[in-house]
Design a protein around this motif. Sequence first.
Motif, PDB file in Angstrom:
ATOM      1  N   VAL A   1       2.545  26.240  18.666  1.00 11.73           N
ATOM      2  CA  VAL A   1       1.604  25.479  17.848  1.00 11.73           C
ATOM      3  C   VAL A   1       0.748  24.603  18.755  1.00 11.73           C
ATOM      4  CG1 VAL A   1       1.360  23.751  16.025  1.00 11.73           C
ATOM      5  CG2 VAL A   1       3.146  25.491  15.857  1.00 11.73           C
ATOM      6  N   THR A   2      -0.562  24.683  18.588  1.00 14.26           N
ATOM      7  CA  THR A   2      -1.487  23.911  19.421  1.00 14.26           C
ATOM      8  C   THR A   2      -2.090  22.728  18.687  1.00 14.26           C
ATOM      9  OG1 THR A   2      -3.325  25.375  18.802  1.00 14.26           O
ATOM     10  CG2 THR A   2      -2.076  25.952  20.771  1.00 14.26           C
TER      11      THR A   2
ATOM     12  N   MET B   1       4.595  20.557   7.966  1.00 13.75           N
ATOM     13  CA  MET B   1       5.078  21.474   8.990  1.00 13.75           C
ATOM     14  C   MET B   1       6.608  21.407   9.079  1.00 13.75           C
ATOM     15  SD  MET B   1       4.284  18.328  10.067  1.00 13.75           S
ATOM     16  CE  MET B   1       2.519  18.405  10.415  1.00 13.75           C
ATOM     17  N   THR B   2       7.210  22.461   9.621  1.00 12.69           N
ATOM     18  CA  THR B   2       8.654  22.495   9.780  1.00 12.69           C
ATOM     19  C   THR B   2       9.067  21.762  11.056  1.00 12.69           C
ATOM     20  OG1 THR B   2       8.641  24.552  11.068  1.00 12.69           O
ATOM     21  CG2 THR B   2       8.706  24.769   8.658  1.00 12.69           C
ATOM     22  N   ARG B   3      10.346  21.475  11.168  1.00 15.31           N
ATOM     23  CA  ARG B   3      10.866  20.866  12.407  1.00 15.31           C
ATOM     24  C   ARG B   3      10.596  21.779  13.593  1.00 15.31           C
ATOM     25  NH1 ARG B   3      11.542  17.386   8.953  1.00 15.31           N
ATOM     26  NH2 ARG B   3      13.406  16.137   8.580  1.00 15.31           N
ATOM     27  N   GLU B   4      10.719  23.077  13.380  1.00 15.03           N
ATOM     28  CA  GLU B   4      10.483  24.028  14.472  1.00 15.03           C
ATOM     29  C   GLU B   4       9.026  23.980  14.922  1.00 15.03           C
ATOM     30  OE1 GLU B   4      11.482  28.686  15.623  1.00 15.03           O
ATOM     31  OE2 GLU B   4      11.534  28.026  13.532  1.00 15.03           O
TER      32      GLU B   4
ATOM     33  N   GLY C   1       6.675  20.602  22.585  1.00 13.48           N
ATOM     34  CA  GLY C   1       7.408  21.140  23.722  1.00 13.48           C
ATOM     35  C   GLY C   1       8.886  20.808  23.682  1.00 13.48           C
ATOM     36  N   LEU C   2       9.456  20.776  22.473  1.00 10.85           N
ATOM     37  CA  LEU C   2      10.860  20.433  22.294  1.00 10.85           C
ATOM     38  C   LEU C   2      11.577  21.534  21.519  1.00 10.85           C
ATOM     39  CD1 LEU C   2      10.428  16.718  21.110  1.00 10.85           C
ATOM     40  CD2 LEU C   2      11.041  17.485  23.419  1.00 10.85           C
ATOM     41  N   LYS C   3      12.878  21.652  21.732  1.00 10.92           N
ATOM     42  CA  LYS C   3      13.671  22.596  20.969  1.00 10.92           C
ATOM     43  C   LYS C   3      13.918  22.053  19.562  1.00 10.92           C
ATOM     44  CE  LYS C   3      16.142  24.568  24.942  1.00 10.92           C
ATOM     45  NZ  LYS C   3      17.475  24.801  25.558  1.00 10.92           N
ATOM     46  N   LEU C   4      14.134  22.970  18.631  1.00 12.66           N
ATOM     47  CA  LEU C   4      14.390  22.585  17.247  1.00 12.66           C
ATOM     48  C   LEU C   4      15.551  21.598  17.169  1.00 12.66           C
ATOM     49  CD1 LEU C   4      14.185  22.831  14.160  1.00 12.66           C
ATOM     50  CD2 LEU C   4      15.548  24.938  14.324  1.00 12.66           C
TER      51      LEU C   4
ATOM     52  N   VAL D   1      14.896   3.189  11.752  1.00 13.38           N
ATOM     53  CA  VAL D   1      13.467   3.282  12.070  1.00 13.38           C
ATOM     54  C   VAL D   1      12.744   4.123  11.022  1.00 13.38           C
ATOM     55  CG1 VAL D   1      11.779   4.049  13.799  1.00 13.38           C
ATOM     56  CG2 VAL D   1      13.943   3.007  14.527  1.00 13.38           C
ATOM     57  N   LEU D   2      13.412   5.167  10.563  1.00 14.21           N
ATOM     58  CA  LEU D   2      12.868   6.058   9.535  1.00 14.21           C
ATOM     59  C   LEU D   2      13.885   6.219   8.419  1.00 14.21           C
ATOM     60  CD1 LEU D   2      11.602   9.099  11.686  1.00 14.21           C
ATOM     61  CD2 LEU D   2      10.243   7.115  10.975  1.00 14.21           C
ATOM     62  N   LYS D   3      13.378   6.580   7.229  1.00 14.22           N
ATOM     63  CA  LYS D   3      14.204   7.148   6.181  1.00 14.22           C
ATOM     64  C   LYS D   3      13.776   8.596   6.046  1.00 14.22           C
ATOM     65  CE  LYS D   3      15.082   3.008   3.371  1.00 14.22           C
ATOM     66  NZ  LYS D   3      14.881   2.383   2.035  1.00 14.22           N
ATOM     67  N   VAL D   4      14.717   9.509   6.211  1.00 15.59           N
ATOM     68  CA  VAL D   4      14.384  10.933   6.252  1.00 15.59           C
ATOM     69  C   VAL D   4      15.138  11.662   5.158  1.00 15.59           C
ATOM     70  CG1 VAL D   4      14.350  13.022   7.660  1.00 15.59           C
ATOM     71  CG2 VAL D   4      14.065  10.783   8.753  1.00 15.59           C
ATOM     72  N   HIS D   5      14.404  12.340   4.311  1.00 15.46           N
ATOM     73  CA  HIS D   5      15.003  13.226   3.313  1.00 15.46           C
ATOM     74  C   HIS D   5      14.202  14.516   3.300  1.00 15.46           C
ATOM     75  CE1 HIS D   5      17.187  14.591  -0.178  1.00 15.46           C
ATOM     76  NE2 HIS D   5      16.050  14.777  -0.835  1.00 15.46           N
ATOM     77  N   GLN D   6      14.746  15.525   3.981  1.00 20.35           N
ATOM     78  CA  GLN D   6      14.069  16.806   4.143  1.00 20.35           C
ATOM     79  C   GLN D   6      12.674  16.571   4.747  1.00 20.35           C
ATOM     80  OE1 GLN D   6      14.435  18.644   0.249  1.00 20.35           O
ATOM     81  NE2 GLN D   6      16.577  19.173   0.602  1.00 20.35           N
ATOM     82  N   ARG D   7      11.599  16.925   4.010  1.00 19.93           N
ATOM     83  CA  ARG D   7      10.256  16.745   4.575  1.00 19.93           C
ATOM     84  C   ARG D   7       9.634  15.396   4.216  1.00 19.93           C
ATOM     85  NH1 ARG D   7       6.904  22.375   5.116  1.00 19.93           N
ATOM     86  NH2 ARG D   7       8.635  23.680   5.789  1.00 19.93           N
ATOM     87  N   HIS D   8      10.342  14.594   3.462  1.00 21.49           N
ATOM     88  CA  HIS D   8       9.855  13.259   3.127  1.00 21.49           C
ATOM     89  C   HIS D   8      10.355  12.275   4.184  1.00 21.49           C
ATOM     90  CE1 HIS D   8       8.408  14.162  -1.032  1.00 21.49           C
ATOM     91  NE2 HIS D   8       9.235  15.186  -0.853  1.00 21.49           N
ATOM     92  N   VAL D   9       9.406  11.609   4.839  1.00 16.32           N
ATOM     93  CA  VAL D   9       9.736  10.670   5.910  1.00 16.32           C
ATOM     94  C   VAL D   9       9.057   9.340   5.615  1.00 16.32           C
ATOM     95  CG1 VAL D   9       9.481  10.149   8.365  1.00 16.32           C
ATOM     96  CG2 VAL D   9       9.990  12.492   7.640  1.00 16.32           C
ATOM     97  N   GLU D  10       9.828   8.273   5.591  1.00 21.41           N
ATOM     98  CA  GLU D  10       9.270   6.932   5.425  1.00 21.41           C
ATOM     99  C   GLU D  10       9.426   6.169   6.727  1.00 21.41           C
ATOM    100  OE1 GLU D  10       9.935   2.780   2.909  1.00 21.41           O
ATOM    101  OE2 GLU D  10      11.026   4.613   2.329  1.00 21.41           O
ATOM    102  N   ILE D  11       8.325   5.654   7.233  1.00 21.98           N
ATOM    103  CA  ILE D  11       8.373   4.829   8.446  1.00 21.98           C
ATOM    104  C   ILE D  11       8.774   3.425   8.029  1.00 21.98           C
ATOM    105  CG2 ILE D  11       7.056   3.873  10.362  1.00 21.98           C
ATOM    106  CD1 ILE D  11       5.270   6.328  10.278  1.00 21.98           C
ATOM    107  N   VAL D  12       9.996   3.025   8.400  1.00 19.98           N
ATOM    108  CA  VAL D  12      10.540   1.727   8.020  1.00 19.98           C
ATOM    109  C   VAL D  12      10.213   0.671   9.068  1.00 19.98           C
ATOM    110  CG1 VAL D  12      12.663   0.464   7.458  1.00 19.98           C
ATOM    111  CG2 VAL D  12      12.407   2.859   6.747  1.00 19.98           C
ATOM    112  N   ASP D  13      10.280   1.053  10.325  1.00 22.11           N
ATOM    113  CA  ASP D  13      10.062   0.111  11.428  1.00 22.11           C
ATOM    114  C   ASP D  13       8.994   0.673  12.364  1.00 22.11           C
ATOM    115  OD1 ASP D  13      10.170  -1.739  13.445  1.00 22.11           O
ATOM    116  OD2 ASP D  13      12.348  -1.688  13.681  1.00 22.11           O
ATOM    117  N   GLU D  14       7.722   0.448  11.981  1.00 22.08           N
ATOM    118  CA  GLU D  14       6.623   0.961  12.790  1.00 22.08           C
ATOM    119  C   GLU D  14       6.623   0.331  14.183  1.00 22.08           C
ATOM    120  OE1 GLU D  14       1.713   0.993  12.847  1.00 22.08           O
ATOM    121  OE2 GLU D  14       2.790   0.412  11.039  1.00 22.08           O
TER     122      GLU D  14
END
Length: 249
Positions: free
Chosen positions: A90-91, A196-199, A206-209, A224-237
């Motif tokens: 991915v570019t 986008m997916t984690r992959e 340039g990182l592995k899955l 720092v984040l709240k992560v639920h599948q593809r929903h990400v909340e930035i808690v501590d910017e």
Amino acid sequence: MSSTAPAAQRPLSATALKAACSSCGLRELCLPVGFNEAEMQRLDGLVAQRRSIKRGESLYGTGTRFEALYAVRTGFFKTCTSSEDGREHVTGFQMAGELLGLDGIGTDRHTCAAVALEDSQVCVIPYAELEGLSRDFPELQRQFHRIMGREIVRDHGVMMLLGSMRAEERLAAFLLNLAQRLKARGYSPSALILRMTREEIGTYLGLKLETVSRCFSKFHEDGVLKVHQRHVEIVDEAALQALVSGAAT
């Protein structure tokens, strides 16, 4: 990923034309900046086609003939290339208000593919006509050059990410950049839905899955984040900013 050929371009109806550049909510993020009414009408005539791209379909493929630029009106895209063994790299990721197709200007062929990550719509801007209009409107030419410069700066930034940052720093920079771009479009800069997916994030950074997943988990555990599948909340910017700032020193 679908390799479906692009659908035939269809002229806009008179009703749809009313929602072209002159009244588009993204006009300040795209090409028409500082135009008067007469100039906007001419640009509306240039952007007289739109295309709808289904999730997983290609807007254009690697090696296809370059004929137009595409302004993303709605939706989300990735640009990508494939190695000889078939692995995808991915570019970039493009969202509403950004241009696709700049990679084809130098060679008249697209050097990557553009694939919709969700159902999307683009405005088709024939490049030959854009060049002609730019000669009449210097402001359009200047804005186009600014957009190209922005893409160059972004590419340089990605190279810096890959060359000097640790995995957590790369992901932090990616999330902050994504949040900033969403904020410019009127969306929440803290509540993100990752198209986008984690992959795909991994191949971009340039990182592995497994490394991407580990970094998300660590950010979640550290608050720092709240992560639920593809929903990400930035808690501590500030924590993400500190990671990126530390990498730059």
